[in-house]
Design a protein around this motif. Structure first.
Motif, mmCIF file in Angstrom:
data_model
loop_
_atom_site.group_PDB
_atom_site.id
_atom_site.type_symbol
_atom_site.label_atom_id
_atom_site.label_comp_id
_atom_site.label_asym_id
_atom_site.label_seq_id
_atom_site.Cartn_x
_atom_site.Cartn_y
_atom_site.Cartn_z
ATOM 1 N N SER A 255 40.489 31.068 40.082
ATOM 2 C CA SER A 255 40.424 32.405 39.487
ATOM 3 C C SER A 255 40.969 32.429 38.073
ATOM 4 O O SER A 255 40.338 32.980 37.155
ATOM 5 C CB SER A 255 41.200 33.395 40.367
ATOM 6 O OG SER A 255 42.566 33.020 40.464
ATOM 7 N N VAL A 256 42.138 31.821 37.839
ATOM 8 C CA VAL A 256 42.739 31.842 36.505
ATOM 9 C C VAL A 256 41.896 31.044 35.517
ATOM 10 O O VAL A 256 41.685 31.468 34.369
ATOM 11 C CB VAL A 256 44.181 31.299 36.559
ATOM 12 C CG1 VAL A 256 44.794 31.247 35.163
ATOM 13 C CG2 VAL A 256 45.041 32.157 37.469
ATOM 14 N N ASN A 257 41.375 29.908 35.946
ATOM 15 C CA ASN A 257 40.548 29.096 35.049
ATOM 16 C C ASN A 257 39.251 29.822 34.700
ATOM 17 O O ASN A 257 38.779 29.756 33.553
ATOM 18 C CB ASN A 257 40.238 27.755 35.707
ATOM 19 C CG ASN A 257 39.449 26.845 34.795
ATOM 20 O OD1 ASN A 257 39.825 26.604 33.650
ATOM 21 N ND2 ASN A 257 38.347 26.328 35.286
ATOM 22 N N TYR A 258 38.668 30.527 35.660
ATOM 23 C CA TYR A 258 37.444 31.287 35.368
ATOM 24 C C TYR A 258 37.703 32.367 34.328
ATOM 25 O O TYR A 258 36.924 32.548 33.385
ATOM 26 C CB TYR A 258 36.899 31.899 36.648
ATOM 27 C CG TYR A 258 35.798 32.907 36.415
ATOM 28 C CD1 TYR A 258 34.524 32.495 36.036
ATOM 29 C CD2 TYR A 258 36.042 34.275 36.536
ATOM 30 C CE1 TYR A 258 33.512 33.420 35.795
ATOM 31 C CE2 TYR A 258 35.040 35.199 36.305
ATOM 32 C CZ TYR A 258 33.776 34.767 35.931
ATOM 33 O OH TYR A 258 32.797 35.687 35.687
ATOM 34 N N ILE A 259 38.800 33.086 34.478
ATOM 35 C CA ILE A 259 39.106 34.181 33.550
ATOM 36 C C ILE A 259 39.373 33.651 32.146
ATOM 37 O O ILE A 259 38.783 34.121 31.154
ATOM 38 C CB ILE A 259 40.309 34.989 34.071
ATOM 39 C CG1 ILE A 259 39.943 35.691 35.387
ATOM 40 C CG2 ILE A 259 40.773 35.999 33.036
ATOM 41 C CD1 ILE A 259 41.125 36.349 36.070
ATOM 42 N N LEU A 260 40.250 32.649 32.026
ATOM 43 C CA LEU A 260 40.603 32.131 30.700
ATOM 44 C C LEU A 260 39.409 31.450 30.035
ATOM 45 O O LEU A 260 39.145 31.663 28.836
ATOM 46 C CB LEU A 260 41.774 31.163 30.814
ATOM 47 C CG LEU A 260 43.115 31.758 31.274
ATOM 48 C CD1 LEU A 260 44.164 30.666 31.386
ATOM 49 C CD2 LEU A 260 43.582 32.837 30.306
ATOM 50 N N SER A 261 38.678 30.635 30.785
ATOM 51 C CA SER A 261 37.542 29.910 30.205
ATOM 52 C C SER A 261 36.441 30.864 29.764
ATOM 53 O O SER A 261 35.822 30.665 28.705
ATOM 54 C CB SER A 261 36.993 28.901 31.217
ATOM 55 O OG SER A 261 37.964 27.937 31.550
ATOM 56 N N THR A 262 36.188 31.912 30.549
ATOM 57 C CA THR A 262 35.143 32.867 30.180
ATOM 58 C C THR A 262 35.521 33.633 28.915
ATOM 59 O O THR A 262 34.686 33.838 28.021
ATOM 60 C CB THR A 262 34.892 33.840 31.336
ATOM 61 O OG1 THR A 262 34.513 33.109 32.503
ATOM 62 C CG2 THR A 262 33.793 34.826 30.988
ATOM 63 N N PHE A 295 35.940 39.525 36.701
ATOM 64 C CA PHE A 295 37.284 38.939 36.766
ATOM 65 C C PHE A 295 38.038 39.443 37.993
ATOM 66 O O PHE A 295 38.635 38.654 38.742
ATOM 67 C CB PHE A 295 38.068 39.280 35.498
ATOM 68 C CG PHE A 295 37.546 38.632 34.256
ATOM 69 C CD1 PHE A 295 36.694 37.541 34.323
ATOM 70 C CD2 PHE A 295 37.907 39.119 33.010
ATOM 71 C CE1 PHE A 295 36.207 36.935 33.174
ATOM 72 C CE2 PHE A 295 37.430 38.518 31.854
ATOM 73 C CZ PHE A 295 36.581 37.431 31.938
ATOM 74 N N LEU A 296 38.009 40.755 38.211
ATOM 75 C CA LEU A 296 38.711 41.329 39.357
ATOM 76 C C LEU A 296 38.086 40.874 40.671
ATOM 77 O O LEU A 296 38.801 40.563 41.638
ATOM 78 C CB LEU A 296 38.698 42.853 39.261
ATOM 79 C CG LEU A 296 39.422 43.616 40.372
ATOM 80 C CD1 LEU A 296 40.887 43.212 40.442
ATOM 81 C CD2 LEU A 296 39.292 45.119 40.164
#
Length: 383
Positions: A255-262, A295-296
């Motif tokens: 989840s954190v990697n998806y948010i930051l990378s996006t 994200f949520l």
């Protein structure tokens, strides 16, 4: 550099790129599920073959290659702002496949209590995907070598790259010198490298597509530079992600990697390729709302996954007077169980602390017999 806004060619290209990205993420999710099924099936049998000798694992590997190939080509047709957030499709499909493979029969109330957050996350992810695809940037540019060079030498790109290099060096300094092994630090390093990866992937993919269409782009030096940067950034990304997986839970990393990378990928596309240049405020706000929903949704899907505390006994078999114990000179040699994975202490299923074991067991002394012991014992008849 000519940007076409909402014309037939741009709309068609964006549609092709979006469908390719969705198809590629679905294939990757299905392939990982098949490979996991292969590992679980092989572990549950007495088959001594390696995992790469099974047909199901190779089937998953082929699907992975096809999915990543579709993702790679999608960058040549659609903007980064559309392709990067579509990684949520992989998380979404993985959660649905996981619910299918569980095959548990439960009451609706129990199902809602256990998987309620996951269902809500699925709904938010689907709604967010529709919003950012519908209101995302619709401009498209043919990525010729000359256009890529013009983008690189522009002052916004140079300033962006300078800030990214400074941030990466500072984070790397704290990560290496001060042992700052925080999840946010490691995944920020991954995301910064990921922004370079998506920039170079889009350039390489675009030049390859133009080459296949008949306009040779591979003999330009910028193609070699972009290709080398792409490979290097992917390799270092994998190293940092591997280290993060050793320290933290995979669901939290996802989840954190998806948010930051996006976030960094969208910013990179906006700065490097000017993807939001001709967009109005309403479209940008709706696009940001859709990405926030994704994200949520991804956070709720990964948060609701059951984290099992595995029982991992790790006993050192020291021999004290012939009795195996797990202590050495009164010092406990096993680490305590702290709720996370470790080469753990002995903990029962109820979470009760292990009972202390004796350091040494008293044994009656045994005297060794000398060779002439038989002569010193009375009552023995000698020949």
């Amino acid at each position: 550099m000519d940007f076409s806004r909402a014309d037939g060619g741009s709309y068609t290209d964006n549609l092709i790129g979006t469908l390719l990205a969705i198809f590629g993420n679905l294939l990757v999710s299905i392939s990982l599920t098949i490979q996991k099924y292969s590992h679980v099936t092989l572990a549950g049998t007495k088959d001594s073959r390696a995992f790469y000798c099974t047909k199901t694992w190779w089937c998953g590997f082929v699907l992975t290659c096809l999915g990543e190939g579709a993702n790679f080509v999608s960058y040549a047709f659609a903007p980064l702002a559309l392709v990067a957030p579509l990684n949520a499709v992989s998380v979404l499909s993985s959660s649905i496949l996981g619910l299918i493979f569980i095959r548990e029969k439960s009451k609706p109330k129990d199902f809602a209590k256990r998987f309620g957050l996951s269902v809500l996350g699925v709904i938010l992810t689907i709604g967010g995907t529709y919003l950012f695809v519908a209101f995302g940037p619709n401009s498209h540019e043919k990525l010729k070598a000359e256009n890529i060079v013009k983008h690189i030498v522009g002052w916004p790109v140079l300033l962006y790259l300078l800030l990214e290099i400074i941030t990466f060096c500072l984070l790397l300094y704290f990560y290496k010198q001060h042992r700052a092994n925080y999840l946010v630090v490691i995944l920020m390093l991954v995301a910064l490298l990921g922004s370079v990866t998506v920039i170079t992937v889009k350039a390489v993919s675009g030049m390859l597509v133009l080459t296949f269409e008949g306009t040779m782009q591979l003999d330009y030096p910028i193609f070699s530079v972009m290709f080398v940067c792409m490979v290097a950034s992917v390799i270092f990304q994998a190293r940092f992600l591997s280290h993060a997986c050793k320290l933290y839970d995979s669901c939290l990393i996802a989840s954190v990697n998806y948010i930051l990378s996006t976030i960094l990928a969208v910013v990179a596309g906006a700065v490097f390729y000017l993807e939001f240049k001709n967009e109005d405020v309403l479209h940008i706000c709706m696009y940001l709302l859709g990405t926030a929903f994704c994200f949520l949704g991804v956070f709720l899907i990964t948060k609701n996954r059951k984290k099992s505390k595995s029982f991992e006994p790790y006993v050192t078999m020291d021999m004290a007077n012939g009795v195996p114990v797990i202590h050495d000179k009164g010092l406990v040699v096993q680490p305590d169980f702290n709720g996370s994975f470790s080469y753990g202490a002995l903990v029962n299923n109820d979470g009760v602390a292990p009972a202390a074991l004796p350091v040494k067991l008293a044994q009656p002394p045994v005297r060794s017999r000398s060779p002439d012991a038989s002569h010193s014992q009375p009552g023995l008849k000698t020949d």
